[in-house]
Design an enzyme around this catalytic site. Sequence first.
Site, PDB file in Angstrom:
ATOM      1  N   TYR A 140      -1.532   8.127  -5.732  1.00 46.97           N
ATOM      2  CA  TYR A 140      -2.407   8.380  -4.591  1.00 46.97           C
ATOM      3  C   TYR A 140      -2.431   9.853  -4.200  1.00 46.97           C
ATOM      4  O   TYR A 140      -3.399  10.330  -3.609  1.00 46.97           O
ATOM      5  CB  TYR A 140      -1.966   7.560  -3.376  1.00 46.97           C
ATOM      6  N   LYS A 195       7.091  -0.424 -13.898  1.00 45.07           N
ATOM      7  CA  LYS A 195       6.434  -0.772 -15.156  1.00 45.07           C
ATOM      8  C   LYS A 195       7.027   0.110 -16.248  1.00 45.07           C
ATOM      9  O   LYS A 195       6.340   0.823 -16.970  1.00 45.07           O
ATOM     10  CB  LYS A 195       4.919  -0.586 -15.036  1.00 45.07           C
ATOM     11  N   ASP A 227       4.056  -6.737 -13.060  1.00 44.67           N
ATOM     12  CA  ASP A 227       3.239  -7.905 -13.358  1.00 44.67           C
ATOM     13  C   ASP A 227       4.040  -9.194 -13.193  1.00 44.67           C
ATOM     14  O   ASP A 227       3.541 -10.200 -12.677  1.00 44.67           O
ATOM     15  CB  ASP A 227       2.617  -7.811 -14.752  1.00 44.67           C
ATOM     16  N   ASP A 251       1.427  -1.094  -2.494  1.00 46.74           N
ATOM     17  CA  ASP A 251       0.165  -1.400  -1.831  1.00 46.74           C
ATOM     18  C   ASP A 251      -0.335  -2.774  -2.259  1.00 46.74           C
ATOM     19  O   ASP A 251      -0.703  -3.620  -1.435  1.00 46.74           O
ATOM     20  CB  ASP A 251      -0.854  -0.316  -2.182  1.00 46.74           C
ATOM     21  N   ASP A 255       0.114  -6.685  -0.078  1.00 43.32           N
ATOM     22  CA  ASP A 255      -1.063  -7.467   0.289  1.00 43.32           C
ATOM     23  C   ASP A 255      -0.979  -8.872  -0.299  1.00 43.32           C
ATOM     24  O   ASP A 255      -1.380  -9.852   0.345  1.00 43.32           O
ATOM     25  CB  ASP A 255      -2.337  -6.775  -0.188  1.00 43.32           C
TER      26      ASP A 255
END
Length: 364
Positions: A140, A195, A227, A251, A255
């Site tokens: 980001y 990851k 994942d 993020d 959610d």
Amino acid sequence: MTLKIAVMPGDGIGPEITAQAVKVLEALKTDGLNIEFEHALIGGVAYREKGVPLPEETVALAKASDAVLFGAVGDFSLDTLPRHLRPEQAILGIRKALNLFANFRPAMVYEELADASTLRPEVVAGLDILIVRELTGDIYFGTPRGNRIAEDGPFKGEREAFDTMRYAESEIRRITHVAFQAARKRGGKLCSVDKANVLETTQFWRDIVTEVGTEYTDVALSHMYVDNCAMQLLKNPKQFDVIVTGNLFGDILSDEASMLTGSIGMLPSASLNETNFGLYEPIHGSAPDIAGKDLANPMATVLSAAMMLRYTFGLEAHATRIENAVKAVLATGPRTGDIWRDGKMRTGTAGMGDAIVEALAKQS
């Protein structure tokens, strides 16, 4: 003790939900708290009035305050603006300006809402996890970024866009310490999500987290690919206590975790710096489709105010009072549409705020 709180309602439902949190905090003044509120523009409303989504005076007010109560930013009608002028850049900018690197996102299933989740009640009942998200680094904020004509690769000569995922060692160390210390106060388990099988950045993340973990032998550390974590949150969410991860993965996962609880309208968050100065906000967005209709659930914002009292001001008893009032309303009171079910009275945003204030009064 005077609590100086900067209130930044923002866009969409932001003004409605922050008004209810202010109402609840005002009700605590009977406990002897001296609270001062000052409002500031941010997001799309700031762009329309000031020409920028994050005015200098908004940042100045935040720095002069003890904490920030934040609503939401986002205005679809401004999505064609250059990226640096879009409302969403305001929240990224203020996090960076205030060095709010540690984001706490709890996901808790209240007993009264276990049947509101899309998962079976027995899977989510009693769920209580905390996602600690690094907030000021990662893709980001990484540079270089932009658009260009590809100079190499299989699509040489075509237009391409690119972002850069990067983390410095000190960034990873400081968020990892925060996460381990949070786990110490909870169930003593920390899962670091990355990851590492694909991304060099997150292999580095895993290496540093492992090193820091040697200082916390009382906390059980595990690692999980992002994942797999996304799948496990749906399959067996109660295996987790504290999750620590980077900005991008945090993020997305937070959610996802929010929907385990039955409604994203129930989940608060705290974004803290090294001195426990914090910006407190619900994790949902500006929801422009229901703005101004008295439909939004303000509970996440009210619970964010409770987190403010706990983390920034150290007022545990007052924070608990708010949380108990929310539980009381869920058990016996009205509900907004997102958590309503047969047998319960439906109410609006202001009505829910009033119900929480009434529940607070009954504790006295």
